[in-house]
Scaffold this motif. Structure first.
Motif, PDB file in Angstrom:
ATOM      1  N   GLN A   4       0.820  -1.203   0.000  1.00 44.57           N
ATOM      2  CA  GLN A   4       0.000   0.000   0.000  1.00 44.57           C
ATOM      3  C   GLN A   4       0.864   1.268   0.000  1.00 44.57           C
ATOM      4  N   ASN A   5       0.291   2.337  -0.572  1.00 47.21           N
ATOM      5  CA  ASN A   5       0.885   3.671  -0.490  1.00 47.21           C
ATOM      6  C   ASN A   5       0.115   4.460   0.562  1.00 47.21           C
ATOM      7  N   LEU A   6       0.817   4.931   1.582  1.00 43.86           N
ATOM      8  CA  LEU A   6       0.199   5.574   2.741  1.00 43.86           C
ATOM      9  C   LEU A   6       0.660   7.018   2.864  1.00 43.86           C
ATOM     10  N   VAL A   7      -0.290   7.919   3.152  1.00 47.82           N
ATOM     11  CA  VAL A   7       0.065   9.273   3.557  1.00 47.82           C
ATOM     12  C   VAL A   7      -0.410   9.489   4.984  1.00 47.82           C
ATOM     13  N   PHE A  76      -0.919  13.742  -1.787  1.00 47.68           N
ATOM     14  CA  PHE A  76      -2.184  13.032  -1.930  1.00 47.68           C
ATOM     15  C   PHE A  76      -2.351  12.288  -3.254  1.00 47.68           C
ATOM     16  N   THR A  77      -1.404  12.391  -4.166  1.00 49.99           N
ATOM     17  CA  THR A  77      -1.532  11.730  -5.460  1.00 49.99           C
ATOM     18  C   THR A  77      -1.239  10.237  -5.344  1.00 49.99           C
ATOM     19  N   ASP A  78      -2.170   9.434  -5.847  1.00 49.56           N
ATOM     20  CA  ASP A  78      -1.999   7.973  -5.945  1.00 49.56           C
ATOM     21  C   ASP A  78      -1.720   7.309  -4.601  1.00 49.56           C
ATOM     22  N   VAL A  79      -2.469   7.697  -3.573  1.00 42.24           N
ATOM     23  CA  VAL A  79      -2.342   7.003  -2.288  1.00 42.24           C
ATOM     24  C   VAL A  79      -3.494   6.021  -2.123  1.00 42.24           C
ATOM     25  N   ASP A  80      -3.250   4.968  -1.386  1.00 39.54           N
ATOM     26  CA  ASP A  80      -4.276   3.967  -1.075  1.00 39.54           C
ATOM     27  C   ASP A  80      -4.964   4.263   0.246  1.00 39.54           C
ATOM     28  N   PHE A  81      -4.189   4.799   1.204  1.00 41.55           N
ATOM     29  CA  PHE A  81      -4.709   5.107   2.534  1.00 41.55           C
ATOM     30  C   PHE A  81      -4.178   6.452   3.000  1.00 41.55           C
ATOM     31  N   ALA A  82      -5.062   7.214   3.644  1.00 43.02           N
ATOM     32  CA  ALA A  82      -4.671   8.444   4.331  1.00 43.02           C
ATOM     33  C   ALA A  82      -5.034   8.286   5.797  1.00 43.02           C
ATOM     34  N   ILE A 128     -13.053  19.246   6.273  1.00 44.67           N
ATOM     35  CA  ILE A 128     -13.807  19.228   5.018  1.00 44.67           C
ATOM     36  C   ILE A 128     -12.900  19.598   3.848  1.00 44.67           C
ATOM     37  N   GLN A 129     -12.096  20.653   4.012  1.00 41.66           N
ATOM     38  CA  GLN A 129     -11.180  21.071   2.962  1.00 41.66           C
ATOM     39  C   GLN A 129     -10.161  19.982   2.667  1.00 41.66           C
ATOM     40  N   LEU A 130      -9.657  19.359   3.704  1.00 40.52           N
ATOM     41  CA  LEU A 130      -8.654  18.315   3.556  1.00 40.52           C
ATOM     42  C   LEU A 130      -9.199  17.132   2.756  1.00 40.52           C
ATOM     43  N   ILE A 131     -10.408  16.707   3.058  1.00 36.04           N
ATOM     44  CA  ILE A 131     -10.975  15.569   2.344  1.00 36.04           C
ATOM     45  C   ILE A 131     -11.239  15.920   0.882  1.00 36.04           C
ATOM     46  N   LYS A 132     -11.672  17.125   0.623  1.00 35.83           N
ATOM     47  CA  LYS A 132     -11.835  17.558  -0.778  1.00 35.83           C
ATOM     48  C   LYS A 132     -10.504  17.468  -1.525  1.00 35.83           C
ATOM     49  N   ALA A 141      -9.052   6.477  -2.429  1.00 36.72           N
ATOM     50  CA  ALA A 141      -8.283   6.173  -1.213  1.00 36.72           C
ATOM     51  C   ALA A 141      -9.208   5.990  -0.012  1.00 36.72           C
ATOM     52  N   TRP A 142      -8.818   5.109   0.888  1.00 35.85           N
ATOM     53  CA  TRP A 142      -9.472   5.021   2.188  1.00 35.85           C
ATOM     54  C   TRP A 142      -8.938   6.145   3.067  1.00 35.85           C
ATOM     55  N   ILE A 143      -9.845   6.897   3.670  1.00 39.78           N
ATOM     56  CA  ILE A 143      -9.467   7.971   4.591  1.00 39.78           C
ATOM     57  C   ILE A 143      -9.848   7.529   5.994  1.00 39.78           C
ATOM     58  N   LEU A 144      -8.850   7.242   6.811  1.00 42.43           N
ATOM     59  CA  LEU A 144      -9.090   6.838   8.198  1.00 42.43           C
ATOM     60  C   LEU A 144      -8.830   8.051   9.070  1.00 42.43           C
ATOM     61  N   ASN A 145      -9.904   8.588   9.638  1.00 47.35           N
ATOM     62  CA  ASN A 145      -9.811   9.824  10.400  1.00 47.35           C
ATOM     63  C   ASN A 145      -9.865   9.547  11.891  1.00 47.35           C
ATOM     64  N   TYR A 146      -8.850  10.014  12.607  1.00 49.66           N
ATOM     65  CA  TYR A 146      -8.880   9.938  14.065  1.00 49.66           C
ATOM     66  C   TYR A 146      -8.606  11.305  14.663  1.00 49.66           C
ATOM     67  N   THR A 147      -9.037  12.340  13.924  1.00 48.24           N
ATOM     68  CA  THR A 147      -8.969  13.709  14.412  1.00 48.24           C
ATOM     69  C   THR A 147     -10.058  13.930  15.449  1.00 48.24           C
ATOM     70  N   ASN A 148      -9.692  14.524  16.567  1.00 45.46           N
ATOM     71  CA  ASN A 148     -10.658  14.820  17.626  1.00 45.46           C
ATOM     72  C   ASN A 148     -11.293  16.190  17.441  1.00 45.46           C
TER      73      ASN A 148
END
Length: 455
Positions: A4-7, A76-82, A128-132, A141-148
């Protein structure tokens, strides 16, 4: 097994070295081709990134690429997971989130009560801006968010991206609690199968089983009641604040013995007691600034200066491992069970469908498949509905620029309750967050705006 390519977004965090150690620990379960660090704070990120580069060179030589950047396109280009872990306003604003409520005699905590609202209203816009931006360069990409605060952020993202099924909001607190359960039972956390319901930082374990189906719940309860409860995760095991928090579980279980509580419930069940134990000049944020932040930065400085990890104290933590095993189950269709945040849609049958609830789910490459909880008892339903209303009103206040909705939210919150106090706290939070929050207008101002729009 595809690599996987991870950011890692928000890579300047002091949690990032622990995440890297977890990626190394879990590389057989979640093999990586590349890791990219992204942060808006170039200086803060560079220190962590240079240390992590050395760690990876020594302990993950098969990794094909590692780099760090402040370029969104590059990151963010060509990542599988963020993996997303941002903190808008940093620890300086966290300290204000904690100090302002305490100055009014209310709980000062970064995710609970007024502090959670302060943090949440700062986080929504950036998330919201980040996900856009991630979607612009990596639509799948899968976006796994653990921001509080995860509950408020999850509700906002549900509204902003209703069709995006590859955003998953998760929190490691249930896992950190389960590490302590596993220690009591002399098992590994991965051997445990939980039943759980609630909102983020506002839930209960109803049962705990092992993989053979044996019910271990009473054994855990009896141990807590007779011998106490302590943190075991490496990141918090020696932290005095977390030790006090885990000890409080015995009190909660004594008063409400039906279910095993999430540790954060202490702020809602015993707010006066929580306030009496806090020092407005030495809140949790100040302890982190003087403690973990300095410790991690010194660790990074030492690794960079020496050009090696030899002699450095590096640990794997559950925060990282939990996130990585979640990602692995999504990537490879493992069907593993984790506690995650999803839209209710009948999972808790006597709770509204559009609630973002925290429950166990089987994770597949098609996303989470949550398990039905059914009806929950009146006490827990009442607690959750009050907290849920608070969370939804906070998000309403953001999208509608509505002061009155924010005031309603704080008045409902169990850590405040008193309307005049809620107003005073809200006004102080507005002043402190003038560079971060949207402008919150009062009812009269909103009415005037609507009249002008009609004209």
């Amino acid at each position: 097994m595809k690599k996987q390519n991870l950011v890692v977004v928000g890579a300047g965090s002091t949690y990032t070295p622990g995440m890297i150690m977890s990626l190394i620990e879990e590389k057989k379960n979640f093999p990586l081709k590349s890791i990219t660090f992204y942060d808006t704070n170039a200086e803060r990120q560079e220190k962590v990134a240079k240390a992590c580069e050395i760690i990876l060179k020594e302990k993950y030589p098969e990794l094909e690429s590692f780099h760090y950047t402040i370029s969104k396109e590059e990151a963010f280009t060509d990542v599988d997971f963020a993996f997303v872990q941002i903190r808008t306003g940093g620890l300086a604003m966290r300290e204000k989130d904690e100090q302002i409520p305490l100055s009014h005699g209310c709980v000062g905590q970064e995710t609970c009560g007024p502090g959670g609202m302060g943090y949440g209203l700062r986080s929504i816009g950036d998330m919201i801006q980040l996900i856009k931006e991630i979607r612009q360069y990596s639509p799948e990409a899968w976006i796994l968010n653990y921001t509080n605060p995860a509950a408020i952020v999850a509700e906002a993202l549900r509204r902003a991206f209703p069709e995006d099924k590859k955003i998953l909001n998760i929190c490691d607190m249930p896992a950190a609690i389960m590490v302590s359960y596993a220690s009591i039972l002399k098992k590994e956390i991965w051997d445990l199968v939980p039943e759980y319901f609630g909102l983020n930082h506002f839930g209960w374990f109803t049962k705990m089983y092992d993989k053979e189906g044996n019910d271990l719940t009473d054994e855990i309860k009896n141990h807590i009641l007779n011998k106490g409860f302590l943190p075991e995760d490496s990141e918090i095991v020696n932290d005095p604040s977390w030790i006090k928090t885990f000890k409080q579980v015995k009190t909660m279980l004594t008063d409400f013995p039906e279910y095993l509580p999430n540790t954060y419930l202490q702020y809602y069940l015993y707010p006066s007691d929580m306030v009496s134990k806090e020092d407005v000049s030495n809140t949790r944020a100040r302890q982190v600034i003087n403690g973990r932040e300095q410790r991690v930065h010194q660790l990074c400085d030492g690794i960079i200066a020496n050009g090696t990890t030899e002699g450095a104290h590096l640990e794997v933590d559950i925060h990282g491992c939990y996130m990585i095993r979640v990602a692995a189950s999504l990537a490879y269709n493992n069907g593993d069970i984790f506690i995650v945040i999803v839209e209710n849609n009948g999972i808790i049958s006597n709770l509204q469908d559009d609630a973002m609830v925290e429950v166990p789910a089987m994770l597949t490459n098609r996303g989470p498949k949550p398990f039905a909880v059914g009806k929950i008892p009146t006490f827990y339903k009442g607690m959750i509905e009050g907290q849920l209303a608070y969370e939804k009103l906070v998000v309403d206040a953001y999208f509608e620029n509505d002061y009155n909705k924010a005031l309603q939210a704080l008045t409902l919150n169990r850590t405040v309750v008193d309307a005049p106090v809620a107003r005073n706290i809200l006004d102080d939070l507005i002043a402190a967050n003038e560079n971060y929050w949207p402008e919150l207008k009062k009812e009269r101002e909103l009415a005037t705006d609507k009249d002008l729009t009609l004209v």
